[in-house]
Design an enzyme around this catalytic site. Structure first.
Site, PDB file in Angstrom:
ATOM      1  N   CYS A  96     116.753  53.395  74.694  1.00 46.30           N
ATOM      2  CA  CYS A  96     115.989  54.633  74.464  1.00 46.30           C
ATOM      3  C   CYS A  96     116.508  55.802  75.295  1.00 46.30           C
ATOM      4  O   CYS A  96     116.168  56.953  75.028  1.00 46.30           O
ATOM      5  CB  CYS A  96     114.509  54.414  74.763  1.00 46.30           C
ATOM      6  SG  CYS A  96     113.793  53.093  73.789  1.00 46.30           S
ATOM      7  N   HIS A 147     110.788  61.079  76.480  1.00 50.16           N
ATOM      8  CA  HIS A 147     110.928  59.994  75.508  1.00 50.16           C
ATOM      9  C   HIS A 147     109.530  59.633  74.996  1.00 50.16           C
ATOM     10  O   HIS A 147     108.562  59.634  75.762  1.00 50.16           O
ATOM     11  CB  HIS A 147     111.575  58.780  76.197  1.00 50.16           C
ATOM     12  CG  HIS A 147     111.563  57.545  75.365  1.00 50.16           C
ATOM     13  ND1 HIS A 147     111.977  57.542  74.053  1.00 50.16           N
ATOM     14  CD2 HIS A 147     111.179  56.272  75.640  1.00 50.16           C
ATOM     15  CE1 HIS A 147     111.844  56.315  73.558  1.00 50.16           C
ATOM     16  NE2 HIS A 147     111.361  55.532  74.500  1.00 50.16           N
ATOM     17  N   ASN A 162     107.684  55.186  68.343  1.00 50.88           N
ATOM     18  CA  ASN A 162     108.829  55.151  69.254  1.00 50.88           C
ATOM     19  C   ASN A 162     110.091  54.955  68.424  1.00 50.88           C
ATOM     20  O   ASN A 162     110.288  53.891  67.828  1.00 50.88           O
ATOM     21  CB  ASN A 162     108.650  53.998  70.256  1.00 50.88           C
ATOM     22  CG  ASN A 162     109.801  53.911  71.255  1.00 50.88           C
ATOM     23  OD1 ASN A 162     110.827  54.574  71.094  1.00 50.88           O
ATOM     24  ND2 ASN A 162     109.631  53.080  72.275  1.00 50.88           N
TER      25      ASN A 162
HETATM   26  N1  COA Z   1      96.293  45.169  68.295  1.00 54.38           N
HETATM   27  C1  COA Z   1      95.206  44.657  68.891  1.00 54.38           C
HETATM   28  N2  COA Z   1      95.263  44.020  70.075  1.00 54.38           N
HETATM   29  C2  COA Z   1      96.461  43.911  70.650  1.00 54.38           C
HETATM   30  C3  COA Z   1      97.640  44.421  70.075  1.00 54.38           C
HETATM   31  C4  COA Z   1      97.514  45.064  68.836  1.00 54.38           C
HETATM   32  N3  COA Z   1      98.568  45.585  68.189  1.00 54.38           N
HETATM   33  N4  COA Z   1      98.680  44.163  70.879  1.00 54.38           N
HETATM   34  C5  COA Z   1      98.191  43.525  71.950  1.00 54.38           C
HETATM   35  N5  COA Z   1      96.867  43.357  71.801  1.00 54.38           N
HETATM   36  C6  COA Z   1      95.915  42.697  72.713  1.00 54.38           C
HETATM   37  C7  COA Z   1      96.612  41.779  73.661  1.00 54.38           C
HETATM   38  O1  COA Z   1      96.812  40.517  73.049  1.00 54.38           O
HETATM   39  C8  COA Z   1      95.620  41.713  74.797  1.00 54.38           C
HETATM   40  O2  COA Z   1      94.608  40.813  74.493  1.00 54.38           O
HETATM   41  P1  COA Z   1      94.027  39.836  75.614  1.00 54.38           P
HETATM   42  O3  COA Z   1      93.453  40.744  76.663  1.00 54.38           O
HETATM   43  O4  COA Z   1      93.020  39.054  74.857  1.00 54.38           O
HETATM   44  O5  COA Z   1      95.208  39.063  76.094  1.00 54.38           O
HETATM   45  C9  COA Z   1      95.011  43.114  74.814  1.00 54.38           C
HETATM   46  O6  COA Z   1      95.286  43.681  73.516  1.00 54.38           O
HETATM   47  C10 COA Z   1      95.551  44.016  75.853  1.00 54.38           C
HETATM   48  O7  COA Z   1      96.941  43.939  75.804  1.00 54.38           O
HETATM   49  P2  COA Z   1      97.809  44.721  76.826  1.00 54.38           P
HETATM   50  O8  COA Z   1      99.238  44.280  76.716  1.00 54.38           O
HETATM   51  O9  COA Z   1      97.161  44.719  78.171  1.00 54.38           O
HETATM   52  O10 COA Z   1      97.686  46.208  76.245  1.00 54.38           O
HETATM   53  P3  COA Z   1      98.242  47.498  76.879  1.00 54.38           P
HETATM   54  O11 COA Z   1      97.152  48.437  77.141  1.00 54.38           O
HETATM   55  O12 COA Z   1      99.225  47.218  77.974  1.00 54.38           O
HETATM   56  O13 COA Z   1      99.086  48.105  75.658  1.00 54.38           O
HETATM   57  C11 COA Z   1     101.329  48.306  74.893  1.00 54.38           C
HETATM   58  C12 COA Z   1     100.161  47.378  75.100  1.00 54.38           C
HETATM   59  C13 COA Z   1     102.499  47.515  74.299  1.00 54.38           C
HETATM   60  C14 COA Z   1     100.917  49.407  73.940  1.00 54.38           C
HETATM   61  C15 COA Z   1     101.733  48.926  76.255  1.00 54.38           C
HETATM   62  O14 COA Z   1     101.882  47.915  77.199  1.00 54.38           O
HETATM   63  C16 COA Z   1     103.010  49.712  76.189  1.00 54.38           C
HETATM   64  O15 COA Z   1     103.083  50.749  75.558  1.00 54.38           O
HETATM   65  N6  COA Z   1     104.062  49.265  76.909  1.00 54.38           N
HETATM   66  C17 COA Z   1     105.317  49.960  76.939  1.00 54.38           C
HETATM   67  C18 COA Z   1     106.057  49.783  75.655  1.00 54.38           C
HETATM   68  C19 COA Z   1     107.296  50.591  75.610  1.00 54.38           C
HETATM   69  O16 COA Z   1     107.325  51.689  76.069  1.00 54.38           O
HETATM   70  N7  COA Z   1     108.331  50.028  75.012  1.00 54.38           N
HETATM   71  C20 COA Z   1     109.559  50.674  74.777  1.00 54.38           C
HETATM   72  C21 COA Z   1     110.235  51.065  76.036  1.00 54.38           C
HETATM   73  S1  COA Z   1     111.297  52.382  75.721  1.00 54.38           S
END
Ligand code: COA
Length: 335
Positions: free
Chosen positions: A116, A256, A286
């Site tokens: 990215c 980004h 993204n």
């Molecule tokens: N829909 C519903 N629930 C979801 C889900 C979805 N699409 N994806 C994950 N969950 C659930 C998880 O299973 C978890 O459940 P649990 O508590 O029962 O285990 C809960 O939601 C919370 O998950 P969590 O990972 O803590 O959510 P989060 O607030 O961290 O958000 C992301 C997840 C992926 C959106 C976030 O971590 C993120 O944006 N990370 C960076 C990603 C990124 O930038 N990637 C590219 C880098 S350039």
């Protein structure tokens, strides 16, 4: 005495495929909800390329827009630098395919792999080429068909990514956005946090790698989130201060577009008000290397940049990689 040339972004262009994948569409694919996706990521929809539309096609389309806006002929391009993590092939480079599509027969061509952060790395390389006097006219293309490496059975990742392309022309003369201080970084110790496990020489394609869905990207979202905020903040602050600027001197933050919460956290830490933060994550998701170019184009098209404005670009991605740079408007910078 040797004169130091300066590098200017003189035009930008973008391309987005027609098809839109909304949060409601995703609800039909995995156990998720529109509400969850909006509240955790700020995303509502993303564009998805056709089956017969590839990274090089989208990149060439964005490049044509940028060339047209710069009033530049394809024969004048000295080098094409492509940033992508979803190339048409492992080799030859997507840059060579775009060179062929455009008919840019005088151009050298190569790809950059910084995930990215790719477009920021490409801008840094273009700046060096111009400043050294080696090249005068450079085409940078960022293009991604992330839908081809996204697992639409994995709700942790499939909600995040979209397809699209952005291009910019970098030249030795303005008016344009002068590429100033650049700050790049990497941490290969964290390479497993976000990767495509199979398809390279470590795990060549086998029946087993396909069955285990190893040709789709894997991500530790929570850890990536933590690193993204920390690394983008420090790269941005370093860039501002090493330029002799203060946070209040920044007219626009062009980050980004990985997650609205990450963007808001960076803006807060860099003390940049919300109305000066450029966001396209809601409509495009993204788009990896392309995302910062899509955001920059939005700012340019809205005609909000004034002479001498400082723009702060900051990106983060797999690798890990991160980078930040300052662009300063010189002269009447319009399309
Ligand atoms: N829909 C519903 N629930 C979801 C889900 C979805 N699409 N994806 C994950 N969950 C659930 C998880 O299973 C978890 O459940 P649990 O508590 O029962 O285990 C809960 O939601 C919370 O998950 P969590 O990972 O803590 O959510 P989060 O607030 O961290 O958000 C992301 C997840 C992926 C959106 C976030 O971590 C993120 O944006 N990370 C960076 C990603 C990124 O930038 N990637 C590219 C880098 S350039």
């Amino acid at each position: 005495m040797m004169t130091m040339h300066k590098a200017y972004i003189t035009a930008v262009g973008t391309y987005l495929p027609e098809k839109i994948l909304s949060n409601l569409d995703l609800e039909k694919l995995v156990d998720t909800s529109d509400e969850w996706i909006i509240s955790r990521t700020g995303m509502r929809e993303r564009h998805i390329a056709r089956d017969d539309e590839f990274t090089s096609d989208m990149g060439a389309n964005a490049a044509r827009v940028a060339l047209d806006r710069a009033g530049m002929k394809v024969d004048d391009i000295d080098v094409i630098i492509v940033a992508t993590l979803s190339p048409d092939y492992a080799f030859p480079s997507t840059a060579c395919l775009i060179q062929s599509t455009l008919g840019a027969k005088n151009a050298a061509a190569f790809d950059i792999q910084a995930a990215c952060t790719g477009m920021v790395y490409a801008m840094a390389v273009a700046k060096s080429f111009i400043e050294s006097g080696m090249y005068k006219n450079i085409l940078i293309v960022a293009s991604e068909k992330l839908s081809s490496i996204t697992d639409y059975q994995d709700r942790n990742t499939c909600i995040l990514f979209g397809d699209g392309a952005a291009a910019c022309i970098v030249q030795g003369e303005g008016p344009g956005l002068e590429i100033g201080k650049v700050s790049l970084g990497a941490d290969g110790d964290q390479s497993t946090l976000l990767l495509l496990p199979a398809g390279g020489c470590r795990n060549p394609a086998t029946k087993e790698t396909v069955e285990k869905r190893m040709h789709y990207l894997k991500m530790d979202g929570k850890e990536i989130f933590r690193h993204a905020v920390r690394r983008m903040e420090s790269a941005a602050i370093e860039c501002i201060h090493q330029s002799g600027l203060k946070e209040t001197d920044i007219a626009y933050l062009v980050p980004h577009q990985a997650n609205l919460r990450i963007i808001d956290a960076i803006a807060k830490r860099c003390k940049i008000d919300d109305d000066r933060v450029i966001k396209v994550v809601e409509l495009y998701g993204n788009t990896s290397a392309s995302s910062i170019g899509l955001a920059l184009e939005k700012l340019v098209v809205e005609n909000r940049i004034k002479d001498k404005d400082h723009l702060l670009l900051v990106a983060f991605g797999a690798g890990l990689t991160w980078g930040s740079l300052i662009l300063t408007a010189r002269g009447d910078f319009t399309l």
